[in-house]
Write a protein that holds these residues in place. Structure first.
Motif, PDB file in Angstrom:
ATOM      1  N   SER A  85     -53.818  15.801  44.415  1.00 37.83           N
ATOM      2  CA  SER A  85     -52.675  16.860  44.361  1.00 37.83           C
ATOM      3  C   SER A  85     -50.798  16.105  44.234  1.00 37.83           C
ATOM      4  O   SER A  85     -51.213  15.493  45.089  1.00 37.83           O
ATOM      5  CB  SER A  85     -53.048  17.946  45.097  1.00 37.83           C
ATOM      6  OG  SER A  85     -52.590  17.335  46.565  1.00 37.83           O
ATOM      7  N   LEU A  86     -50.050  17.500  44.904  1.00 42.07           N
ATOM      8  CA  LEU A  86     -48.941  16.736  44.861  1.00 42.07           C
ATOM      9  C   LEU A  86     -48.365  17.239  45.705  1.00 42.07           C
ATOM     10  O   LEU A  86     -48.292  18.470  45.977  1.00 42.07           O
ATOM     11  CB  LEU A  86     -47.978  17.201  43.574  1.00 42.07           C
ATOM     12  CG  LEU A  86     -48.077  16.100  42.293  1.00 42.07           C
ATOM     13  CD1 LEU A  86     -46.846  15.909  40.776  1.00 42.07           C
ATOM     14  CD2 LEU A  86     -48.302  14.007  42.917  1.00 42.07           C
ATOM     15  N   ASN A  87     -47.791  16.851  46.985  1.00 44.69           N
ATOM     16  CA  ASN A  87     -47.167  17.385  47.707  1.00 44.69           C
ATOM     17  C   ASN A  87     -45.520  16.907  48.050  1.00 44.69           C
ATOM     18  O   ASN A  87     -45.467  15.695  48.884  1.00 44.69           O
ATOM     19  CB  ASN A  87     -47.350  16.968  49.562  1.00 44.69           C
ATOM     20  CG  ASN A  87     -47.277  17.932  50.194  1.00 44.69           C
ATOM     21  OD1 ASN A  87     -46.099  19.097  50.045  1.00 44.69           O
ATOM     22  ND2 ASN A  87     -47.927  18.122  51.636  1.00 44.69           N
ATOM     23  N   GLY A  88     -44.104  17.157  47.849  1.00 47.54           N
ATOM     24  CA  GLY A  88     -42.838  16.975  47.768  1.00 47.54           C
ATOM     25  C   GLY A  88     -43.119  15.037  47.400  1.00 47.54           C
ATOM     26  O   GLY A  88     -43.664  14.854  46.034  1.00 47.54           O
ATOM     27  N   LYS A  89     -43.122  14.218  48.283  1.00 50.00           N
ATOM     28  CA  LYS A  89     -43.116  13.208  47.143  1.00 50.00           C
ATOM     29  C   LYS A  89     -44.279  11.958  47.153  1.00 50.00           C
ATOM     30  O   LYS A  89     -43.780  10.659  47.491  1.00 50.00           O
ATOM     31  CB  LYS A  89     -41.249  12.203  47.867  1.00 50.00           C
ATOM     32  CG  LYS A  89     -40.343  12.761  47.793  1.00 50.00           C
ATOM     33  CD  LYS A  89     -39.489  11.687  47.788  1.00 50.00           C
ATOM     34  CE  LYS A  89     -37.844  12.484  48.167  1.00 50.00           C
ATOM     35  NZ  LYS A  89     -37.599  12.143  46.644  1.00 50.00           N
ATOM     36  N   HIS A  90     -44.979  12.575  47.247  1.00 51.20           N
ATOM     37  CA  HIS A  90     -46.824  12.264  47.535  1.00 51.20           C
ATOM     38  C   HIS A  90     -47.673  12.594  46.960  1.00 51.20           C
ATOM     39  O   HIS A  90     -47.869  14.114  47.066  1.00 51.20           O
ATOM     40  CB  HIS A  90     -47.214  11.719  49.485  1.00 51.20           C
ATOM     41  CG  HIS A  90     -46.540  11.476  49.864  1.00 51.20           C
ATOM     42  ND1 HIS A  90     -45.679  11.749  50.724  1.00 51.20           N
ATOM     43  CD2 HIS A  90     -46.778  10.102  50.130  1.00 51.20           C
ATOM     44  CE1 HIS A  90     -45.268  11.137  51.402  1.00 51.20           C
ATOM     45  NE2 HIS A  90     -45.602   9.496  51.564  1.00 51.20           N
ATOM     46  N   MET A  91     -48.400  11.736  46.119  1.00 44.90           N
ATOM     47  CA  MET A  91     -49.464  13.078  45.699  1.00 44.90           C
ATOM     48  C   MET A  91     -51.182  12.181  46.742  1.00 44.90           C
ATOM     49  O   MET A  91     -50.869  10.831  47.073  1.00 44.90           O
ATOM     50  CB  MET A  91     -49.907  11.372  44.504  1.00 44.90           C
ATOM     51  CG  MET A  91     -50.968  11.738  43.989  1.00 44.90           C
ATOM     52  SD  MET A  91     -51.440  10.690  42.621  1.00 44.90           S
ATOM     53  CE  MET A  91     -49.882  10.369  41.202  1.00 44.90           C
ATOM     54  N   ILE A  92     -51.023  12.869  46.529  1.00 45.33           N
ATOM     55  CA  ILE A  92     -52.712  13.271  48.004  1.00 45.33           C
ATOM     56  C   ILE A  92     -54.077  12.284  47.626  1.00 45.33           C
ATOM     57  O   ILE A  92     -54.045  14.717  46.679  1.00 45.33           O
ATOM     58  CB  ILE A  92     -52.711  14.236  48.880  1.00 45.33           C
ATOM     59  CG1 ILE A  92     -51.046  14.407  49.651  1.00 45.33           C
ATOM     60  CG2 ILE A  92     -53.380  14.245  49.747  1.00 45.33           C
ATOM     61  CD1 ILE A  92     -50.342  15.644  50.675  1.00 45.33           C
ATOM     62  N   CYS A  93     -55.272  11.853  47.822  1.00 43.47           N
ATOM     63  CA  CYS A  93     -56.278  11.887  47.122  1.00 43.47           C
ATOM     64  C   CYS A  93     -57.090  11.825  48.537  1.00 43.47           C
ATOM     65  O   CYS A  93     -56.251  11.621  49.210  1.00 43.47           O
ATOM     66  CB  CYS A  93     -56.174  10.461  46.517  1.00 43.47           C
ATOM     67  SG  CYS A  93     -58.393  10.069  46.477  1.00 43.47           S
ATOM     68  N   VAL A  94     -57.325  13.155  48.526  1.00 46.41           N
ATOM     69  CA  VAL A  94     -58.740  13.460  49.058  1.00 46.41           C
ATOM     70  C   VAL A  94     -59.831  13.027  49.222  1.00 46.41           C
ATOM     71  O   VAL A  94     -60.426  14.106  47.585  1.00 46.41           O
ATOM     72  CB  VAL A  94     -58.407  14.983  49.323  1.00 46.41           C
ATOM     73  CG1 VAL A  94     -59.601  15.614  50.678  1.00 46.41           C
ATOM     74  CG2 VAL A  94     -56.352  15.448  49.974  1.00 46.41           C
ATOM     75  N   VAL A  95     -60.660  12.647  49.829  1.00 49.26           N
ATOM     76  CA  VAL A  95     -61.743  12.032  49.392  1.00 49.26           C
ATOM     77  C   VAL A  95     -62.671  13.183  50.346  1.00 49.26           C
ATOM     78  O   VAL A  95     -62.921  12.794  50.985  1.00 49.26           O
ATOM     79  CB  VAL A  95     -62.426  10.945  49.740  1.00 49.26           C
ATOM     80  CG1 VAL A  95     -63.580  10.225  49.075  1.00 49.26           C
ATOM     81  CG2 VAL A  95     -61.544  10.413  48.558  1.00 49.26           C
ATOM     82  N   GLU A  96     -63.978  14.142  50.082  1.00 50.71           N
ATOM     83  CA  GLU A  96     -64.026  14.647  51.040  1.00 50.71           C
ATOM     84  C   GLU A  96     -65.457  14.341  50.944  1.00 50.71           C
ATOM     85  O   GLU A  96     -66.583  15.207  49.825  1.00 50.71           O
ATOM     86  CB  GLU A  96     -63.407  16.234  51.061  1.00 50.71           C
ATOM     87  CG  GLU A  96     -64.342  17.570  52.646  1.00 50.71           C
ATOM     88  CD  GLU A  96     -63.830  18.448  52.330  1.00 50.71           C
ATOM     89  OE1 GLU A  96     -64.029  19.559  52.833  1.00 50.71           O
ATOM     90  OE2 GLU A  96     -62.060  18.384  52.244  1.00 50.71           O
ATOM     91  N   ASP A  97     -66.489  14.700  51.723  1.00 48.53           N
ATOM     92  CA  ASP A  97     -67.567  14.973  51.642  1.00 48.53           C
ATOM     93  C   ASP A  97     -68.174  15.854  53.008  1.00 48.53           C
ATOM     94  O   ASP A  97     -67.893  15.903  54.423  1.00 48.53           O
ATOM     95  CB  ASP A  97     -68.824  13.195  51.682  1.00 48.53           C
ATOM     96  CG  ASP A  97     -68.504  12.911  53.203  1.00 48.53           C
ATOM     97  OD1 ASP A  97     -69.627  13.410  53.806  1.00 48.53           O
ATOM     98  OD2 ASP A  97     -67.812  11.219  52.946  1.00 48.53           O
ATOM     99  N   ASP A  98     -69.161  16.165  52.305  1.00 55.10           N
ATOM    100  CA  ASP A  98     -70.433  17.089  53.520  1.00 55.10           C
ATOM    101  C   ASP A  98     -71.852  16.247  53.830  1.00 55.10           C
ATOM    102  O   ASP A  98     -72.916  16.714  54.616  1.00 55.10           O
ATOM    103  CB  ASP A  98     -71.199  18.460  52.964  1.00 55.10           C
ATOM    104  CG  ASP A  98     -71.817  18.316  52.020  1.00 55.10           C
ATOM    105  OD1 ASP A  98     -72.161  17.125  51.660  1.00 55.10           O
ATOM    106  OD2 ASP A  98     -71.997  19.257  51.254  1.00 55.10           O
ATOM    107  N   GLY A  99     -71.003  15.053  54.128  1.00 48.44           N
ATOM    108  CA  GLY A  99     -72.856  13.794  55.030  1.00 48.44           C
ATOM    109  C   GLY A  99     -72.788  13.892  56.540  1.00 48.44           C
ATOM    110  O   GLY A  99     -72.283  15.335  57.118  1.00 48.44           O
TER     111      GLY A  99
END
Length: 167
Positions: A85-99
């Motif tokens: 996703s984009l948030n201002g001047k950053h692209m944010i990559c989220v890697v989320e697990d339910d481990g």
């Protein structure tokens, strides 16, 4: 494997190419673990995967850790979600697990043969090099997800990638 090796030679890569390599990697790991986890990849509409780029091989080590240390030890089927996703001047990559969470993974790894996590050390070094070479502020935040009883619900890694729109 060839796709990952080819991508690792590049400084930056189209998001579409990185996601293709990640999808192939996820497929292989899913088969290796008898389909023990499901994945979801979501890219916001504001991002053009065929035009926008990110540093090559930036996301894969975090995905690998989520699978090997979080999801592979989970008793029931797990879930891995990758979002851009984009948030201002950053692209944010989220890697989320339910481990099983990082604390439980550390305990399991203590019982195994010693293992030096080269991938994470190399990734941290790459981040420093990228930031120095390009005067950028690429950063990573790792969060342990827990419920109200402080029980592990997984891990969330947020990668903040400087983003310059060429529009």
């Amino acid at each position: 494997v060839r796709s990952i090796l080819e991508n690792s030679k590049k400084k930056e890569i189209l998001i579409a190419d990185e996601m293709k390599a990640l999808s192939l990697y996820l497929e292989l790991e899913s088969v290796r673990l008898n389909h023990k986890f499901e994945t979801e990849i979501k890219i916001d509409d504001d991002i053009d995967p065929k035009y926008d780029t990110i540093p090559a091989m930036l996301i894969q080590p975090y995905v690998e850790n989520a699978i090997w240390h979080g999801l592979s030890h989970k008793k029931e089927k797990g879930h891995l979600k990758i979002t851009l996703s984009l948030n201002g001047k950053h692209m944010i990559c989220v890697v989320e697990d339910d481990g099983i969470g990082r604390d439980a993974a550390v305990e399991i790894n203590k019982k195994k043969q010693p293992h030096d996590s080269k991938a994470m050390n190399i990734t941290e070094e790459r981040l420093k090099i990228i930031n120095t070479a390009y005067n950028s502020n690429l950063s990573v935040q790792i969060e342990d997800l827990k419920n109200a009883e402080n029980e592990a619900l997984g891990t969330r890694v947020s990668i903040f990638i400087p983003y310059n729109s060429n529009e």
